[in-house]
Design an enzyme around this catalytic site. Structure first.
Site, short mmCIF file in Angstrom:
data_model
loop_
_atom_site.label_atom_id
_atom_site.label_comp_id
_atom_site.label_asym_id
_atom_site.label_seq_id
_atom_site.Cartn_x
_atom_site.Cartn_y
_atom_site.Cartn_z
N SER A 71 -48.29 -1.97 -8.00
CA SER A 71 -47.27 -1.30 -7.16
C SER A 71 -46.38 -2.30 -6.44
O SER A 71 -46.81 -3.39 -6.05
CB SER A 71 -47.94 -0.43 -6.11
OG SER A 71 -48.80 0.50 -6.71
N GLY A 81 -52.36 -5.98 -9.15
CA GLY A 81 -50.99 -6.16 -8.67
C GLY A 81 -50.00 -5.36 -9.49
O GLY A 81 -49.28 -5.91 -10.33
N SER A 95 -55.14 -3.56 -2.99
CA SER A 95 -56.48 -3.42 -2.42
C SER A 95 -57.26 -4.70 -2.63
O SER A 95 -57.26 -5.27 -3.75
CB SER A 95 -57.24 -2.27 -3.06
OG SER A 95 -56.56 -1.06 -2.88
N GLU A 142 -58.70 3.79 -14.60
CA GLU A 142 -58.69 4.01 -13.16
C GLU A 142 -58.98 5.47 -12.81
O GLU A 142 -59.66 5.78 -11.86
CB GLU A 142 -57.31 3.60 -12.63
CG GLU A 142 -57.21 3.50 -11.14
CD GLU A 142 -55.87 2.91 -10.70
OE1 GLU A 142 -54.85 3.10 -11.40
OE2 GLU A 142 -55.85 2.28 -9.65
N THR A 163 -50.65 9.86 -7.59
CA THR A 163 -50.68 10.95 -6.61
C THR A 163 -51.04 12.26 -7.29
O THR A 163 -50.95 12.39 -8.52
CB THR A 163 -49.30 11.11 -5.92
OG1 THR A 163 -48.37 11.56 -6.91
CG2 THR A 163 -48.82 9.81 -5.29
N GLU A 182 -49.32 14.88 -7.32
CA GLU A 182 -48.13 15.40 -8.01
C GLU A 182 -47.99 14.77 -9.40
O GLU A 182 -47.72 15.46 -10.39
CB GLU A 182 -46.85 15.12 -7.19
CG GLU A 182 -46.73 15.93 -5.91
CD GLU A 182 -47.55 15.37 -4.76
OE1 GLU A 182 -48.13 14.27 -4.90
OE2 GLU A 182 -47.64 16.04 -3.71
C1 LIG Z 1 -55.88 3.57 -0.87
C2 LIG Z 1 -54.85 3.07 -1.83
C3 LIG Z 1 -55.12 1.95 -2.57
C4 LIG Z 1 -54.17 1.45 -3.45
N1 LIG Z 1 -54.47 0.31 -4.13
C5 LIG Z 1 -53.57 -0.21 -4.98
C6 LIG Z 1 -53.84 -1.43 -5.68
O1 LIG Z 1 -54.91 -2.04 -5.51
N2 LIG Z 1 -52.89 -1.93 -6.50
C7 LIG Z 1 -51.70 -1.30 -6.71
O2 LIG Z 1 -50.90 -1.78 -7.51
N3 LIG Z 1 -51.39 -0.13 -6.05
C8 LIG Z 1 -52.30 0.41 -5.19
N4 LIG Z 1 -52.00 1.57 -4.51
C9 LIG Z 1 -50.68 2.14 -4.63
C10 LIG Z 1 -50.63 3.47 -5.36
O3 LIG Z 1 -50.77 3.28 -6.75
C11 LIG Z 1 -49.28 4.11 -5.00
O4 LIG Z 1 -49.31 4.39 -3.60
C12 LIG Z 1 -49.04 5.39 -5.76
O5 LIG Z 1 -48.84 5.13 -7.12
C13 LIG Z 1 -47.82 6.15 -5.21
O6 LIG Z 1 -46.71 5.31 -5.14
P1 LIG Z 1 -45.85 5.20 -3.80
O7 LIG Z 1 -46.79 4.95 -2.67
O8 LIG Z 1 -44.77 4.20 -4.04
O9 LIG Z 1 -45.22 6.63 -3.55
P2 LIG Z 1 -43.92 7.24 -4.29
O10 LIG Z 1 -44.00 6.98 -5.75
O11 LIG Z 1 -42.71 6.75 -3.56
O12 LIG Z 1 -44.11 8.79 -4.05
C14 LIG Z 1 -43.74 9.44 -2.81
C15 LIG Z 1 -43.99 10.93 -3.00
O13 LIG Z 1 -43.14 11.45 -4.04
C16 LIG Z 1 -43.92 12.12 -5.02
N5 LIG Z 1 -43.35 11.90 -6.35
C17 LIG Z 1 -42.92 10.71 -6.86
N6 LIG Z 1 -42.50 10.87 -8.13
C18 LIG Z 1 -42.71 12.18 -8.44
C19 LIG Z 1 -42.48 12.97 -9.63
N7 LIG Z 1 -41.99 12.42 -10.74
N8 LIG Z 1 -42.82 14.29 -9.60
C20 LIG Z 1 -43.34 14.85 -8.46
N9 LIG Z 1 -43.56 14.15 -7.30
C21 LIG Z 1 -43.25 12.84 -7.31
C22 LIG Z 1 -45.30 11.50 -4.92
O14 LIG Z 1 -46.30 12.36 -5.41
C23 LIG Z 1 -45.42 11.27 -3.42
O15 LIG Z 1 -45.83 12.45 -2.77
C24 LIG Z 1 -52.93 2.09 -3.60
C25 LIG Z 1 -52.65 3.24 -2.86
C26 LIG Z 1 -53.59 3.73 -1.97
C27 LIG Z 1 -53.28 4.95 -1.17
#
Ligand SMILES: Cc1cc2nc3c(=O)[nH]c(=O)nc-3n(C[C@H](O)[C@H](O)[C@H](O)COP(=O)(O)OP(=O)(O)OC[C@H]3O[C@@H](n4cnc5c(N)ncnc54)[C@H](O)[C@@H]3O)c2cc1C
Length: 378
Positions: free
Chosen positions: A119, A117, A151, A234, A361, A363
């Site tokens: 994000s 837990g 997840s 991770e 990600t 990035e």
């Molecule tokens: C299959 C899957 C399983 C997951 N499981 C879990 C889980 O079990 N528990 C959990 O806590 N989370 C989980 N996540 C969440 C995951 O950690 C987040 O999706 C990830 O950290 C990105 O955060 P966000 O989705 O809020 O995107 P954002 O942070 O909003 O990013 C949006 C876009 O902006 C870009 N960006 C953001 N900041 C920057 C920067 N500083 N420089 C350049 N580019 C940037 C990103 O690369 C992305 O393209 C999971 C995600 C997926 C896809």
């Protein structure tokens, strides 16, 4: 580093292969944990083999564990990544004696499932902005807020939870980590359905959830440091490369089988791409092995783990994209008599989108490589 395995490591590989030869090969071809396989691995201490024996491991090195995982994926299996690779190692580094004694043997024995837990809707890449609040009340903390993309929350017994305990402090210094029983009153799980139609992750709501203060991991307001340990674990695994290899192997097998038609039956069209992807699968494997090698020397891989994560997750997408393209129209079928490999390539094409988002990600991982690896300014 050594680009070879020692005779003892090769002997271990043979032993692991013999162990898998005694088991029934899993039906599925995805990454879903398989309880009976996990129990069989746990019974022999393989599941958490790099853990100390007192917690249900074999005290093996990271390189030995890597060899085990390579053979596990070759066998067609997988394991509960969230417990074995995230929650367990985090508790081992930052938990107290009681937390270790309670939780580690249960994970090693494949008796519990965990979720992560971290994000929130407003805190993904910028995780330290998280807002889920934990407030002290007697012997408990009372938790309110929302997590997202959690997840396997719907299968989990426990959640490794990040909360804000000091809203006045600079954002990295007001976070605490808790171990929370998912059956605690006030927790609501709502499914999020993925592009593939699979229910893999969820929203998790906390509404006046009471958690004993003794369930805090490490010190009050120092949870960020435990969280960065979790994130290092991770990104360190070889699994992404092994999944890419499994996908490459499947497509390569199909192309060689002579049972495919259209473009897929004309090697001149695809042989260079198949060769390129094979080079990348091999290179990605050595990047992941380097991470395990550094760990086995007592070092903490950081940008090296980000290199492996970025390369191998993007490779997973390249293999999935190539597979669906080369197989032509049948390659897009998820089921039916005309779907090659039971529709797995079409499924993997959709499923692979998540690879470059989860676990940081591409990035964010490139930012780490640029600043911590290359010393470039922020
Ligand atoms: C299959 C899957 C399983 C997951 N499981 C879990 C889980 O079990 N528990 C959990 O806590 N989370 C989980 N996540 C969440 C995951 O950690 C987040 O999706 C990830 O950290 C990105 O955060 P966000 O989705 O809020 O995107 P954002 O942070 O909003 O990013 C949006 C876009 O902006 C870009 N960006 C953001 N900041 C920057 C920067 N500083 N420089 C350049 N580019 C940037 C990103 O690369 C992305 O393209 C999971 C995600 C997926 C896809």
């Amino acid at each position: 580093m050594e680009f070879s395995f020692t005779p003892a490591q090769e002997a271990l590989r043979t032993e692991v292969r013999s162990f898998f030869a005694t088991l029934e090969r899993p039906d599925g071809d995805d990454e879903a944990p398989n309880t009976s396989l996990e129990r069989a691995m746990a019974a022999n201490g393989w599941l958490t083999m790099a853990w100390p024996a007192e917690y249900g491991g074999r005290g093996a090195s990271q390189m030995e564990q890597l060899i085990f995982k390579e053979e596990l994926f070759e066998f067609g299996g997988s394991f509960d990544f969230l417990g074995v690779q995230l929650a367990g190692p985090t508790i081992m580094v930052h938990g107290n004696a009681e937390q270790k004694a309670t939780h580690l043997p249960a994970i090693a024995g494949a008796k519990v499932r965990w979720c992560q837990g971290f994000s929130e809707p407003g805190a993904g890449s910028d995780l330290a902005s998280l807002q889920t609040r934990a407030v002290r009340d007697g012997d408990d903390f009372v938790i309110n807020g929302q997590k997202i993309w959690t997840s396997n929350a719907h299968h989990a017994d426990w959640i490794l939870l990040l909360t804000r305990t000091d809203p006045e402090a600079p954002k990295h210094r007001g976070i605490s980590m808790f171990l929370v029983d998912m059956k605690t009153p006030g927790i609501t799980i709502r499914p999020l359905i993925q592009l593939t139609g699979v229910h893999g992750f969820n929203e998790v709501y906390f509404d006046d959830v009471r958690v004993p203060a003794k369930n805090m991991v490490g010190e009050l307001n120092r949870g960020w440091y435990a969280a960065t340990t979790t994130l290092d674990f991770e990104r360190s695994g070889i699994e992404r490369n092994l999944v890419a290899r499994r996908d490459w192997n499947r497509t390569y097998g199909l192309l060689r089988s002579g049972t495919v038609s259209g473009l897929a039956s004309r090697p001149a069209v695809w042989r260079h791409q198949v060769a390129d992807l094979f080079i990348a699968v091999e290179a990605g494997q050595w990047m992941a092995r380097r991470v395990a090698y550094l760990q086995s020397k007592g070092l903490v891989p950081n940008y090296e783990a980000s290199m492996s994560k970025t390369f191998n997750s993007e490779l997973g997408q390249r293999v999935a994209d190539f597979s669906v393209n080369v197989l032509g129209l049948p390659g897009q079928l998820r089921d039916g008599a005309h779907a090659p490999a039971n529709g797995v390539p079409a499924f993997r094409f959709l499923d692979a989108r998540r690879l470059t988002i989860g676990q940081g990600t591409s990035e964010i991982n490139r930012n780490i490589i640029a600043t911590r690896g290359l010393g470039l300014p922020r």
